[in-house]
Enzyme design. Structure first.
Site, PDB file in Angstrom:
ATOM      1  N   LYS A 227       0.801  -1.232   0.000  1.00 19.15           N
ATOM      2  CA  LYS A 227       0.000   0.000   0.000  1.00 19.15           C
ATOM      3  C   LYS A 227       0.833   1.281   0.000  1.00 19.15           C
ATOM      4  CE  LYS A 227      -3.882  -2.259   2.281  1.00 19.15           C
ATOM      5  NZ  LYS A 227      -4.762  -2.293   3.456  1.00 19.15           N
TER       6      LYS A 227
ATOM      7  N   ASP B 282      -9.989   2.126   3.090  1.00 21.95           N
ATOM      8  CA  ASP B 282      -9.878   1.456   4.396  1.00 21.95           C
ATOM      9  C   ASP B 282     -10.428   2.304   5.546  1.00 21.95           C
ATOM     10  OD1 ASP B 282      -8.787  -0.979   3.633  1.00 21.95           O
ATOM     11  OD2 ASP B 282      -6.712  -0.297   3.833  1.00 21.95           O
TER      12      ASP B 282
HETATM   13  P1  NAP Z   1       1.999  -2.983   7.355  1.00 23.97           P
HETATM   14  O1  NAP Z   1       1.913  -1.633   6.714  1.00 23.97           O
HETATM   15  O2  NAP Z   1       2.973  -3.969   6.837  1.00 23.97           O
HETATM   16  O3  NAP Z   1       2.265  -2.749   8.938  1.00 23.97           O
HETATM   17  C1  NAP Z   1       2.491  -3.850   9.769  1.00 23.97           C
HETATM   18  C2  NAP Z   1       2.498  -3.409  11.226  1.00 23.97           C
HETATM   19  O4  NAP Z   1       2.590  -4.597  12.025  1.00 23.97           O
HETATM   20  C3  NAP Z   1       3.693  -2.538  11.620  1.00 23.97           C
HETATM   21  O5  NAP Z   1       3.254  -1.594  12.570  1.00 23.97           O
HETATM   22  C4  NAP Z   1       4.659  -3.553  12.249  1.00 23.97           C
HETATM   23  O6  NAP Z   1       5.506  -2.990  13.225  1.00 23.97           O
HETATM   24  C5  NAP Z   1       3.699  -4.490  12.930  1.00 23.97           C
HETATM   25  N1  NAP Z   1       4.243  -5.831  13.145  1.00 23.97           N
HETATM   26  C6  NAP Z   1       4.449  -6.782  12.204  1.00 23.97           C
HETATM   27  N2  NAP Z   1       4.941  -7.904  12.778  1.00 23.97           N
HETATM   28  C7  NAP Z   1       5.045  -7.628  14.116  1.00 23.97           C
HETATM   29  C8  NAP Z   1       5.497  -8.383  15.244  1.00 23.97           C
HETATM   30  N3  NAP Z   1       5.950  -9.627  15.106  1.00 23.97           N
HETATM   31  N4  NAP Z   1       5.453  -7.806  16.455  1.00 23.97           N
HETATM   32  C9  NAP Z   1       5.008  -6.532  16.609  1.00 23.97           C
HETATM   33  N5  NAP Z   1       4.571  -5.765  15.576  1.00 23.97           N
HETATM   34  C10 NAP Z   1       4.598  -6.313  14.348  1.00 23.97           C
HETATM   35  O7  NAP Z   1       0.580  -3.713   7.324  1.00 23.97           O
HETATM   36  P2  NAP Z   1      -0.881  -3.056   7.194  1.00 23.97           P
HETATM   37  O8  NAP Z   1      -1.214  -2.869   5.765  1.00 23.97           O
HETATM   38  O9  NAP Z   1      -0.985  -1.888   8.109  1.00 23.97           O
HETATM   39  O10 NAP Z   1      -1.789  -4.270   7.739  1.00 23.97           O
HETATM   40  C11 NAP Z   1      -1.781  -4.642   9.109  1.00 23.97           C
HETATM   41  C12 NAP Z   1      -2.852  -5.715   9.350  1.00 23.97           C
HETATM   42  O11 NAP Z   1      -4.143  -5.161   9.130  1.00 23.97           O
HETATM   43  C13 NAP Z   1      -2.713  -6.919   8.406  1.00 23.97           C
HETATM   44  O12 NAP Z   1      -2.941  -8.087   9.148  1.00 23.97           O
HETATM   45  C14 NAP Z   1      -3.815  -6.681   7.384  1.00 23.97           C
HETATM   46  O13 NAP Z   1      -4.315  -7.891   6.849  1.00 23.97           O
HETATM   47  C15 NAP Z   1      -4.887  -5.986   8.245  1.00 23.97           C
HETATM   48  N6  NAP Z   1      -5.809  -5.124   7.445  1.00 23.97           N
HETATM   49  C16 NAP Z   1      -7.132  -5.451   7.430  1.00 23.97           C
HETATM   50  C17 NAP Z   1      -8.024  -4.658   6.732  1.00 23.97           C
HETATM   51  C18 NAP Z   1      -9.504  -5.008   6.738  1.00 23.97           C
HETATM   52  O14 NAP Z   1     -10.219  -4.591   5.815  1.00 23.97           O
HETATM   53  N7  NAP Z   1      -9.989  -5.710   7.735  1.00 23.97           N
HETATM   54  C19 NAP Z   1      -7.588  -3.522   6.037  1.00 23.97           C
HETATM   55  C20 NAP Z   1      -6.218  -3.211   6.097  1.00 23.97           C
HETATM   56  C21 NAP Z   1      -5.338  -4.018   6.801  1.00 23.97           C
HETATM   57  P3  NAP Z   1       6.940  -2.349  12.829  1.00 23.97           P
HETATM   58  O15 NAP Z   1       6.646  -0.962  12.338  1.00 23.97           O
HETATM   59  O16 NAP Z   1       7.705  -2.372  14.095  1.00 23.97           O
HETATM   60  O17 NAP Z   1       7.518  -3.231  11.744  1.00 23.97           O
END
Ligand code: NAP
Length: 261
Positions: free
Chosen positions: A47, A83
């Site tokens: 994204k 979103d």
């Molecule tokens: P992203 O931009 O890759 O961000 C990932 C986040 O997770 C970062 O803050 C990262 O922390 C943290 N993280 C990852 N692994 C971790 C761990 N082992 N321990 C602690 N923190 C960890 O991902 P995103 O696009 O924001 O998506 C995040 C989640 O939301 C995903 O599971 C996605 O499927 C879900 N989502 C759902 C919807 C929906 O419609 N329901 C919409 C959007 C997203 P760091 O900064 O420290 O790396």
């Protein structure tokens, strides 16, 4: 859920999933007009990179610096983001009034940015952004302070989730990380210090309660996963792609059927 809407409308269009490696994102985006694809959704980890690659960013994609929806208009790509509106609507449907209250957003990626925007729109007076990497939380907080928002994000590390004084004021705690999904367990969080009206919202969606919401339910708190947000953002994306709204309830029924609900 998109295909269910196409079937209900008798439209001969199809929605398919493609696995794209980060190194191939630019080439995949260039292929959209070449292949005559009307639009795509993007998910983890594309994204934020897409927001740097697409020139024509619409309202929320520009505010959030993240694109979840790319629309092909006569060969020109537009980046949008549905979103935040998807989450905001689900929180409204759940009766989550944030006026004058604290919201805690866990994470600092694209999903967290959307969550912060939804919390601002729902009137939160204070938003704490708790992330494993506090510097990323600070960057996200700056994105909103620059826009002169009413509530400014306060960056913290994950230690905030054990801060009982902070938790005692929380009306909403959102998990916008992949913790639980990829790690099998969630970070330490003092669920018992939250007030009885605290809503736990996990952006992750699954057939079973997620690692984040299981202890919340056990503690008697209201808790939900991100299926409602997923449906809402999908319906908004369908409208952007096809310039026609999906039939009411069809996409929700298809997703909930797939999740066994
Ligand atoms: P992203 O931009 O890759 O961000 C990932 C986040 O997770 C970062 O803050 C990262 O922390 C943290 N993280 C990852 N692994 C971790 C761990 N082992 N321990 C602690 N923190 C960890 O991902 P995103 O696009 O924001 O998506 C995040 C989640 O939301 C995903 O599971 C996605 O499927 C879900 N989502 C759902 C919807 C929906 O419609 N329901 C919409 C959007 C997203 P760091 O900064 O420290 O790396």
């Amino acid at each position: 859920m998109h295909n269910a809407a196409y079937a209900a409308l008798g439209m001969s269009r199809t929605y398919a999933a493609f696995r794209v490696a980060p190194a191939n994102l630019a080439a995949a985006l260039r292929a959209i007009p070449a292949l005559g694809i009307i639009g795509v959704n993007l998910t983890v980890p594309h994204k934020q990179t897409a927001a740097r690659l697409i020139k024509d960013l619409r309202g929320e994609a520009r505010i959030l610096g993240a694109v979840n929806c790319v629309v092909n208009r006569r060969g020109v790509l537009r980046g949008d983001n549905t979103d935040a509106r998807g989450l905001e609507q689900d929180l409204r449907d759940l009766g989550c009034d944030l006026h004058g209250r604290l919201a805690i957003v866990i994470g600092a990626g694209g999903g967290a940015a959307s969550s912060v925007l939804a919390c601002i729109r729902l009137g939160a007076s204070r938003i704490v952004i708790a992330n494993r990497t506090p510097a990323r939380a600070a960057t996200l907080a700056r994105r909103f302070s620059a826009k002169g928002a009413r509530a400014q994000g306060e960056p913290r590390g994950l230690d905030a989730l054990m801060d009982s004084e902070l938790l005692a004021g929380a009306r909403l705690i959102v998990n916008a990380t992949s913790m639980g999904l990829t790690t099998g367990r969630f970070a330490r969080l003092d669920y018992s210090s939250t007030p009885s009206d605290c809503l736990f919202y996990d952006l992750i969606y699954a057939a079973q309660p997620t690692e984040f919401i299981k202890p919340a339910l056990a503690a008697g708190r209201q808790a939900t996963d991100g299926a409602g947000m997923l449906v809402n953002q999908g319906e908004l994306a369908f409208k952007l792609f096809n310039r026609i709204a999906p039939p009411a309830g069809v996409m929700r029924a298809a997703l909930f059927d797939a999740l066994g609900r």
